[in-house]
Design a protein around this motif. Structure first.
Motif, PDB file in Angstrom:
ATOM      1  N   ASP A   1       2.397   9.797  -4.063  1.00 33.57           N
ATOM      2  CA  ASP A   1       1.643  10.233  -2.876  1.00 33.57           C
ATOM      3  C   ASP A   1       0.350  10.939  -3.257  1.00 33.57           C
ATOM      4  O   ASP A   1      -0.209  11.701  -2.461  1.00 33.57           O
ATOM      5  CB  ASP A   1       2.521  11.168  -2.024  1.00 33.57           C
TER       6      ASP A   1
ATOM      7  N   GLU B   1       4.368   2.339   1.614  1.00 30.82           N
ATOM      8  CA  GLU B   1       3.944   3.486   2.432  1.00 30.82           C
ATOM      9  C   GLU B   1       3.398   4.630   1.596  1.00 30.82           C
ATOM     10  O   GLU B   1       2.979   5.675   2.139  1.00 30.82           O
ATOM     11  CB  GLU B   1       5.125   4.003   3.270  1.00 30.82           C
TER      12      GLU B   1
ATOM     13  N   LYS C   1       1.106   7.195  -0.342  1.00 30.02           N
ATOM     14  CA  LYS C   1      -0.248   7.641  -0.018  1.00 30.02           C
ATOM     15  C   LYS C   1      -1.269   7.247  -1.080  1.00 30.02           C
ATOM     16  O   LYS C   1      -2.473   7.292  -0.838  1.00 30.02           O
ATOM     17  CB  LYS C   1      -0.271   9.159   0.168  1.00 30.02           C
TER      18      LYS C   1
ATOM     19  N   ASP D   1       0.475  -6.761   7.963  1.00 33.05           N
ATOM     20  CA  ASP D   1       0.232  -5.667   7.021  1.00 33.05           C
ATOM     21  C   ASP D   1      -0.872  -6.028   6.045  1.00 33.05           C
ATOM     22  O   ASP D   1      -1.748  -5.236   5.738  1.00 33.05           O
ATOM     23  CB  ASP D   1       1.514  -5.352   6.242  1.00 33.05           C
TER      24      ASP D   1
END
Length: 531
Positions: free
Chosen positions: A113, A137, A139, A240
């Motif tokens: 992330d 997902e 970051k 996506d």
């Protein structure tokens, strides 16, 4: 402690304390369940390698900032199964703590992330992996999205080979543009002023240009986004993937729009310069006209003085004539008094004219000084405006170069998309073949087992016979894989024993070998497709 190398990978460790290991240079602790690690503080310049892949950390990167000689740092995630179970590194925040690691060459933050701080990475970094292939997902996709266009091809992207130097130059250019945009209004307020016209008049003209440029920029951005969505929507079916590619292209087009906006600002400055020059020329003309009028008045005044002198001389001649003629004394006296009065009046007029001439001379001197001062100020203003124009021209040329680079990157991106589509089609074809091979292999193996069982029951094979069959199958596999003559000889011996000792027919033995060959060839084909 004299520990220099540590490899404790693939265990179930949750904590690791190395504070007393002041001589350690190599730490390999990947594939554990670490949530805390205490690294050495003393002699921290000795540590060169840290591998903490696939653990359970949840922290920022501050603990790595003091290892100035660190060359390799791996803190990402690679195991999809562990990620699904929630066992993965959750490093977060910025890359800024690594800015002093000037020897760092390899860095892995895959599927974490960490979402910012590329500008702080040292120039020594050669391999930087920041993909989201196991955890979409994550970051870190913000960093991946910024760097993806700075890789030559898909292979370089997968291997973490990015042109970080080009990214940093692009980032600096973007920051300079934002700074100039924020200071644009202040820059105009500090523009050149004169004694006869104010900069506010130019500001009104400049503001209208800025508003027009802003409106053009918004329309260009909106049009580019709509056009990009239509083109990319036809190529990609996955929503996506569409959103990811759209974000990447919008970032690229925003850079292009900023460059075009800079061009608009340069054109606006050019118009302001023309306007200022025009005003200066008008004022010069007005001043020159005023001076010419003053000179005409002075010339008229000199003519009046000359005329008065002529009258005075004429009067003196008349006076002499009256003396010679000796007219009547009374009349002569009256005439003389009259001439005296007129002479006095002429003297007064002469004195007044001299005073006026002096006043006009002083005014002329003041006007000339003022003209010189204005010319000097005008020349200074022109020089300043030329400098500003040269600077804006230089920025324009730089923006053109950056624009060409961005256009080339856009073309490379299109080529990468096309290559990706071709690669996906090839993978789909191979997957289809693999899916078709699995049931074939399973069917052939079942047939082989059934044939062996049938022959074993029929011939009442014991342990020795079954071992001979197993040896027969193994040698047949070696022959298919390596085409080894020695294996062929051993196969013939096994066949002879089965025929003589177990009384198997050549037809039964060949049937088994044929089925084993079919199974082996199918497995070889499957393996080649999977590789």
């Amino acid at each position: 402690m004299r520990l220099t190398d540590l490899d404790c990978s693939q265990n179930k460790l949750t904590n690791l304390d190395l504070t007393n290991s002041s001589n350690i240079t190599y730490i390999r602790a990947n594939y554990n369940q670490l949530i805390d690690i205490r690294l050495p503080i003393v002699n921290n310049e000795k540590l060169e390698y840290i591998n903490l892949l696939d653990n359970s950390f949840s922290q920022n990167l501050d603990c790595f900032g003091c290892f100035v000689n660190l060359k390799q740092l791996f803190i990402g995630n690679t195991d999809e199964y562990r990620i699904q179970r929630g066992i993965f590194n959750r490093f977060h925040g910025s890359l800024k703590p690594l800015k002093s690691l000037n020897k760092l060459e390899n860095l892995n933050i895959n599927n974490t992330d960490i979402d910012s701080g590329i500008e702080y990475l040292p120039d020594s970094v050669k391999n930087f992996r920041c993909s989201i292939n196991k955890r979409p997902e994550a970051k870190v996709k913000k960093i991946f999205g910024q760097l993806e266009i700075f890789a030559i091809d898909v292979i370089d992207t997968l291997k973490g080979r990015y042109n970080l130097k080009a990214w940093k130059e692009n980032w600096k250019l973007s920051k300079e543009y934002q700074k100039s945009a924020l200071n644009g209004k202040e820059y105009e307020e500090k523009g050149v002023k004169s004694e006869f016209f104010t900069a506010e008049q130019l500001m009104e003209n400049g503001v209208s240009h800025e508003e027009a440029n802003s409106l053009k920029g918004e329309l260009l951005i909106k049009g580019s986004k709509e056009k990009y969505k239509k083109q990319l929507g036809k190529k990609l079916g996955n929503p996506d993937e569409l959103r990811t590619k759209e974000d990447e292209y919008v970032n690229l087009e925003d850079q292009l729009i900023k460059s075009k906006s800079l061009i608009f600002n340069i054109e606006s400055r050019k118009k302001e310069l023309k306007y200022l020059k025009k005003k200066l020329d008008e004022q010069k003309y007005e001043i020159r006209s005023s001076t010419a009028s003053l000179r005409r008045q002075m010339n008229d005044l000199e003519k009046d003085i000359n005329s008065s002198w002529k009258q005075l001389i004429k009067t003196m001649k008349i006076d002499n004539k009256f003396e010679e003629v000796k007219v009547d004394e009374d009349d002569q006296q009256k005439e003389w008094c009259h001439l005296q009065d007129r002479l006095e009046k002429l003297h007064e007029d002469e004195e007044n004219l001299y005073n006026k001439l002096e006043i006009y001379n002083n005014q002329l001197t003041d006007k000339e000084d003022f003209i010189n001062k204005l010319q000097q100020q005008t020349q200074k203003n022109i020089e300043e405006l030329k400098k500003q124009l040269d600077e804006e021209t230089r920025k324009y040329e730089n923006s053109q170069e950056k624009l060409a680079i961005l256009d080339n990157q856009s073309k490379v991106k299109d080529d990468l998309i096309q290559q990706s589509e071709q690669h996906i089609d090839e993978l789909k074809r191979q997957l289809k073949e693999i899916n078709a091979l699995y049931p074939q292999i399973e069917t052939k193996e079942i047939e082989l087992r059934n044939t062996i069982n049938t022959i074993s029951i029929k011939s009442e094979l014991g342990k020795k016979g079954k071992r001979l069959l197993d040896n027969l199958l193994e040698e047949q596999i070696k022959i298919v894989l390596t085409n080894d003559n020695f294996s062929s000889e051993k196969l013939e011996k096994v066949k002879l024993k089965l025929s003589e000792e177990e009384e198997l027919t050549n037809e039964e033995i060949q049937n088994i070998l044929n089925k084993q060959t079919e199974v082996t060839w199918l497995k070889l084909k499957l393996k080649s497709l999977q590789d």
